[in-house]
Scaffold this active site. Structure first.
Site, short mmCIF file in Angstrom:
data_model
loop_
_atom_site.label_atom_id
_atom_site.label_comp_id
_atom_site.label_asym_id
_atom_site.label_seq_id
_atom_site.Cartn_x
_atom_site.Cartn_y
_atom_site.Cartn_z
N LYS A 156 -5.68 -11.90 -37.80
CA LYS A 156 -5.62 -12.60 -36.52
C LYS A 156 -6.93 -12.34 -35.78
CE LYS A 156 -0.80 -12.80 -35.34
NZ LYS A 156 -0.24 -13.30 -36.59
N LYS A 172 10.46 -17.49 -38.98
CA LYS A 172 10.65 -16.27 -38.21
C LYS A 172 12.07 -15.75 -38.39
CE LYS A 172 6.55 -17.23 -36.79
NZ LYS A 172 5.39 -16.58 -37.48
MG MG Z 1 3.19 -12.90 -38.28
#
Ligand code: MG
Length: 371
Positions: free
Chosen positions: A265, A165
């Site tokens: 997702k 991240k």
């Molecule tokens: Mg992502």
């Protein structure tokens, strides 16, 4: 076969470590999970889960799932759960949008359909690969040293795929990318996930400064417009996940060449039925995929694993196992678990894992066909 009852459970899933999102969004320590049990008149029982990755990540609200199910339940009761398109249309008519609220019902219906057919969901969808899927880590560290430490912890557990991240600070991002690439091991998959944490100028500065490393970025801007605006001004492959919500998003990305990879997702896009169409758009356009639940327990991870298994191995980079970040296991260790950094498709019909109802507490709602 008819759906006779929909039972809803709410369970907070504590994270082992609090999670900070990039871009100054709030940290969170638990995931608000909704589990849905669907009963049928033939005795088969299916389970679904809807667990947003906190309320500040993307527009998805844990209590909103339960409210959405309350609204949709009267239109779903009485339907044949094996006819997933009928259930999908009933939900879309009852409640336009709110895809994340529909996902757990869709999942429970696929679970029942698989059990009725005697097939794992992936096989019912047309055929599931048994190649174990690499699990992507989630490396939320801040400094280069912390990043090394977190990645090493995952490596010790067999992980070969990492989602590092980044976002928010151009110089720090460049330094962390260069450091990770310097310790990257042969065969490792590393995705630099910006989580929408860059403005356009920040994106271009980091992406251009790291062009020699030939790395891949995920969601390097807030919207598809932002990502499209910088496309062609840098050389890096791009994955889109947070801005991949509808089939129209998928076709736009494919047609306009906005990204080379989809991060599908399941909860975000409304479940397996809708995600399977995105998979096909991707395959038709030479777009590879990561597949993951948006968050949640082993049930949500297993749903993602079934979709991943229907993608040719060469086009599916990795899955995610959010279960590894939780301190509560609602399935008593059953279902697909991390085996040397990989998840293995379950061979039992349907989803292949159900929760311990005792671990979910008392139901918060129940909807039944009226006599
Ligand atoms: Mg992502």
């Amino acid at each position: 076969m008819k759906i006779t009852r929909i039972t809803v459970y709410h369970q907070d899933l504590p994270l082992a470590h609090p999670y900070w999102l990039s871009g100054g969004r709030l940290k969170f320590e638990v995931l608000d999970a909704t589990f849905v049990r669907i009963d049928t008149d033939e005795g088969l029982v299916g389970w679904g889960e809807g667990t947003p990755w906190g309320h500040t990540y993307v527009p998805a609200h844990g209590p909103g799932i339960r409210a959405g199910i309350e609204t949709m339940a009267p239109f779903v009761l009485g339907l044949d759960p094996r006819k997933v398109l009928d259930v999908e249309r009933a939900m879309d008519l009852a409640l336009p949008g709110h895809l994340y609220a529909k996902s757990p019902i869709d999942m429970a219906c696929w679970d029942i359909a698989g059990q009725a057919a005697g097939l794992p969901i992936a096989d019912l969808m047309g055929g599931g690969s048994r190649t174990p899927k690499p699990i992507a880590s989630s490396v939320g560290a801040k400094t280069a040293q912390e990043t090394r430490e977190v990645m090493e912890r995952y490596r010790q557990r067999g992980y070969v795929a990492h989602s590092v991240k980044i976002g928010g600070d151009v110089e720090r991002d460049i330094a962390r990318i260069r450091d990770v690439e310097s310790i990257r091991q042969p065969g490792e998959i590393v995705l630099y996930d910006v989580n929408r944490g860059w403005t356009r100028q920040q994106a271009l500065r980091v992406m251009r400064a790291t062009e020699d490393l030939r790395v891949m970025f995920e969601q390097p801007g807030e919207t598809l417009d932002d990502i499209a605006a910088i496309s062609g001004k840098h050389a890096a492959p791009v994955s889109v996940d947070e801005s991949l919500v509808t089939l129209q998003d998928a076709t736009r990305i494919a047609r306009d060449g906005i990204a080379e990879v989809f991060g599908i997702k399941l909860n975000r896009v409304g479940g397996l039925t809708k995600a399977a169409r995105m998979r096909d758009v991707a395959l038709a356009h030479g777009i590879d995929m990561f597949v993951m639940a948006t968050g949640g327990s082993v049930l949500a991870d297993t749903e993602a694993l079934h979709l991943a298994a229907t993608i040719p191995d060469v086009n599916c980079h990795a899955v995610w196992a959010c279960q590894d970040m939780l301190t509560l296991d609602i399935a008593g260790g059953r279902g697909p678990r991390n085996i040397n950094g990989h998840l293995h498709l379950p061979e039992t019909p349907g989803l292949g894992v159900h929760p311990d109802e005792g671990a979910l507490g008392a139901p918060v709602a129940s909807y039944e066909v009226s006599a």
